[in-house]
Design a protein around this motif. Sequence first.
Motif, PDB file in Angstrom:
ATOM      1  N   ARG A 219     -11.661  -6.105   8.386  1.00 45.46           N
ATOM      2  CA  ARG A 219     -12.068  -7.396   7.838  1.00 45.46           C
ATOM      3  C   ARG A 219     -11.449  -7.590   6.459  1.00 45.46           C
ATOM      4  NH1 ARG A 219     -17.022  -5.004   9.312  1.00 45.46           N
ATOM      5  NH2 ARG A 219     -17.798  -5.682  11.368  1.00 45.46           N
TER       6      ARG A 219
ATOM      7  N   LEU B 299     -15.188 -14.242   5.517  1.00 44.55           N
ATOM      8  CA  LEU B 299     -14.798 -12.952   6.080  1.00 44.55           C
ATOM      9  C   LEU B 299     -13.862 -13.202   7.256  1.00 44.55           C
ATOM     10  CD1 LEU B 299     -15.604 -10.080   5.224  1.00 44.55           C
ATOM     11  CD2 LEU B 299     -17.339 -10.112   7.021  1.00 44.55           C
TER      12      LEU B 299
ATOM     13  N   THR C 232     -11.256 -11.415  10.235  1.00 45.14           N
ATOM     14  CA  THR C 232     -10.930 -10.197  10.978  1.00 45.14           C
ATOM     15  C   THR C 232      -9.479 -10.269  11.435  1.00 45.14           C
ATOM     16  OG1 THR C 232     -13.206  -9.959  11.758  1.00 45.14           O
ATOM     17  CG2 THR C 232     -11.503  -8.767  12.971  1.00 45.14           C
TER      18      THR C 232
ATOM     19  N   TRP D 186      -8.891  -6.893   0.772  1.00 43.63           N
ATOM     20  CA  TRP D 186      -9.746  -5.899   1.416  1.00 43.63           C
ATOM     21  C   TRP D 186     -10.607  -5.228   0.358  1.00 43.63           C
ATOM     22  CZ3 TRP D 186     -10.882  -0.702   1.287  1.00 43.63           C
ATOM     23  CH2 TRP D 186     -11.601  -0.200   2.373  1.00 43.63           C
TER      24      TRP D 186
ATOM     25  N   CYS E 217     -16.081  -5.534   3.293  1.00 39.70           N
ATOM     26  CA  CYS E 217     -15.363  -5.577   4.568  1.00 39.70           C
ATOM     27  C   CYS E 217     -15.842  -4.528   5.561  1.00 39.70           C
ATOM     28  CB  CYS E 217     -13.860  -5.422   4.318  1.00 39.70           C
ATOM     29  SG  CYS E 217     -13.181  -6.757   3.295  1.00 39.70           S
TER      30      CYS E 217
END
Length: 700
Positions: free
Chosen positions: A26, A44, A46, A109, A114
Motif C-alpha cells: 500500500r 491509501l 494498493t 510508502w 501502509c
Amino acid sequence: MATNSESNSPSSKARIYAPLGPNQARFIEILPSDDDDQSVSCLLRTAELTPDLHYAALSYVWGDPKVTRDILVNGHILPVTTNLACALWYFRKGGFPRHDNTEKIRLLWVDAICINQEDTPERSHQVTLMGTIFGNASSVFSWLEDPGLRHLDAVFPVIREFLSMVGSISQPRNRDADERHTGMGRAILDWLVSEPERLKPLAKLSRCTYWTRIWIVQEMALAKSPVEHWFICGHDSITFREIALFDAAILNIFGLFLCSEINISTVMRRMLWRVVHMMVQDVIEKILFAVEDEMGIMRIDGKDKFVNSYIERASSVPPMLSQLNLETIINKHNLSDSVFLFGKIAVVGLHTSATDPRDMVYAVLSIVSSDIIPDYTKSVRDVYLDALLRDAMEDTVGAYLQFSGLGHNMENEHDLPSWLPDLTKSTSWHDPSFKIGQLSRPKLLEGVRLREPEMVNRGILLIQGAACGSIKHIKRIPRLCREFGKMIYQLCIDYLVDWVIPGETTTGIRQIMFKRPLQALLTALCWDGLNDDVSHFEDSRGIHLPRLSWTFLNILLFGGNVLSEDERRDARRRLKLPWGVRLEGFMANCFVDVRRVVYRSCDNWEQFNFLVRRVEGNAVLFQTYDGRLGSGPSGTKLGDIVCAVDGTPSPILLRKDKLQENGSSHLVHVGVCFVVGLLDEKPAEMVKRGELEIETFEIH
C-alpha cells in the motif's frame, strides 16, 4: 467524522485495510489543503511492486507510540505518532524534495500507515518485502525530526555554502598554486568556525534520535542512489551525496595542515580543524554506522554509499579540493556481503535499538543473504536462536560468547541461554567495541583437534575446551570518579597488601619490588589487548615506556601527594614499609626500575585522560588458586572457572549453577575475561604438552 473510539476499533481498521496480494504493498497519497490547522488526510493506494512503480519510501523514528495525533486515511481516523504526523504535515505544505529533472512523486510508502500493524501475518509478510520496497523506491526520504525541536534544518545551509566555497578552489599545479590552495583552505576553516551558529547545528545533528533506530540501517543502505537519498527537516533538505562531499572536504582540508610547515598558527588551525572533523565524522558514522573495517566502508549487498580510501587521499600532498576531485572520491563498489548473519546483527546492535526486540534480527534481513522469514508470533528467544542456527556454529560461537554472559548483571527478560547475546542490551555493555576488536585475534585453542560445538534442546551449548583455573580472590575496580588518580593509587596499595606481599621483612619488601608486580596490575586494568601501550622496551639508554605506562608511573610517583597524612601512615603500615623506604619510591619501583627509565616529554593531562578511558570501571580483578591475575565483568564471583574454549580469542568464565535433584549441576556463561600471561603461554601449546586437559562443557 469518525470518533476516537472508532479509530481504535477492529471495524475501523477493517474499513481502512483490504487484504494484500503476495507482491503488493500500500502507498499513501497526501491530499492538499489550504488550512494548516486541518488534520492531514490521505488516500491509501494498493499496487504491485514492479520495477517501474514511481514512489518514495519514508525512513523515520516512530517515537512514543502512546503520544499520537489523528490523521485521516480514506476518510477514517488513524492515530499516528507525533513525529510522523509532523513529517506528513510538512510534506502536505511543501511537497516532496526532488531535483528539477526528476518526475514528481505522488505516492509515499510509510510503514505505520501502509501496513496493518494489528494484522500479525500481514506485518510479518510485509517485513519480508521491505528490502524490495526501499531498494526499488525512486527516492528515500530520511525524516530527521520536527525542526521546532532543535532547529536541525539550520545545518543544511551551512553545508551547502561550505561546498560552494570548496568548489571554487582550483586544482593546484605548482608550489605557488599549492600555497594559494592552502590559503583557501585556511579561509574556509576561518569562515566555518568564525560563527558559533555554524557549528552548533552539526553537534545537534549528531545527537538526533533518528540515528538510534535499527530499521534505518537497511532503509538507508538500500537507497538506489546517494543523489536520491534525501535527509529532511521541515521544509529544507539535503542529499546524502552532499553530506558525503562535506565530510570528504573536511578531511581533505585537514590534510592541508598535516602537510604544511609546522608553526604555532598551523598547529592551532590543525587542532581546531580536528575538532570540526571529529564533529562531522560523528554525524557521518551515525549515517553509516554499519561499518565493518577500519576504512569505514559499509558492506551491504553491493550497496555502498561511502568513501573508498579517502583517508589516504586526504593526507596526500597536496589534497585536491575541486568539486570534480571530490566527486571522484564518492564512488560505488561491489562490496561483499557479511558471511555471518549474527555477526552483522551484533555490529548493528551496538549502535541502535528497537521497540520490538525481534526487530534486532528482522531489520537486517534485507541486507544479508538469509532464508529467515519474519514471524512475529515467535518468541524473542526463538527468533534469536533462528538467527544463530543460520550460521555454522564453529565459525561464530566465539562471537556469541564475546557478546553474552550473566556477569554483566543485566535482566534476562527473554529467557535467553547465558551464552546467547541479548541484542537489545548490547549498547549498555561497559565496552562493546572491545569485544568486536577481540574477534580478529588468534583463537586460544588454534590447532587443537576438537569436536564441533553444537546446540541441543534449543538452548544448551556443547563446546569443548580446557579449564585454566578457578577464582580464589576478587577485588572490585571502583567506578570512574573525579579522584581517579587517588582511586588508582589506593587500588595499587590494596592489590599489593592483599595479594602480593608474602612477609614482613625488609628483604621480602625488596624482593617484591624486583618482581615488578604492578606491571601485571596495569595489564589487567587495561585488558583490551593493546599491549603496545603497556609493554616496555629497553636499549642502551635505558627503559622506554609507552604513554599508558608513563602515565601510570607518574601516578605512582606523585599519587601519594593526594593522600592525607593519616592515609599515608595507614598505607605505610599496611605495606609494612621499613624506616627509610619512601612510599612513592616503593610504589614506583614495584612497577619499573625508576632509575633506568628514559624521560618522556608529553602532555600529562592528555595522557591522564588516555589512562582514564582505558581503565574498565566497575569491573572485577581476580586471582586464581594458582596465582594468576585477571579481570572480568562486574558479576564475577568466587569459584568461577577460567576456561579456554573452542573458537574464542579470549578466555571465558563459567560457573556451576542450580544443583539438580541427582546432585549434578550445569554450567552458565559469566562473560569474557582477561588473564595476565595466559595468551603468552598459549593454551593450545599447554594442551599439547599435557598441562591442560580437553573436556566438553555443557553451558545452559
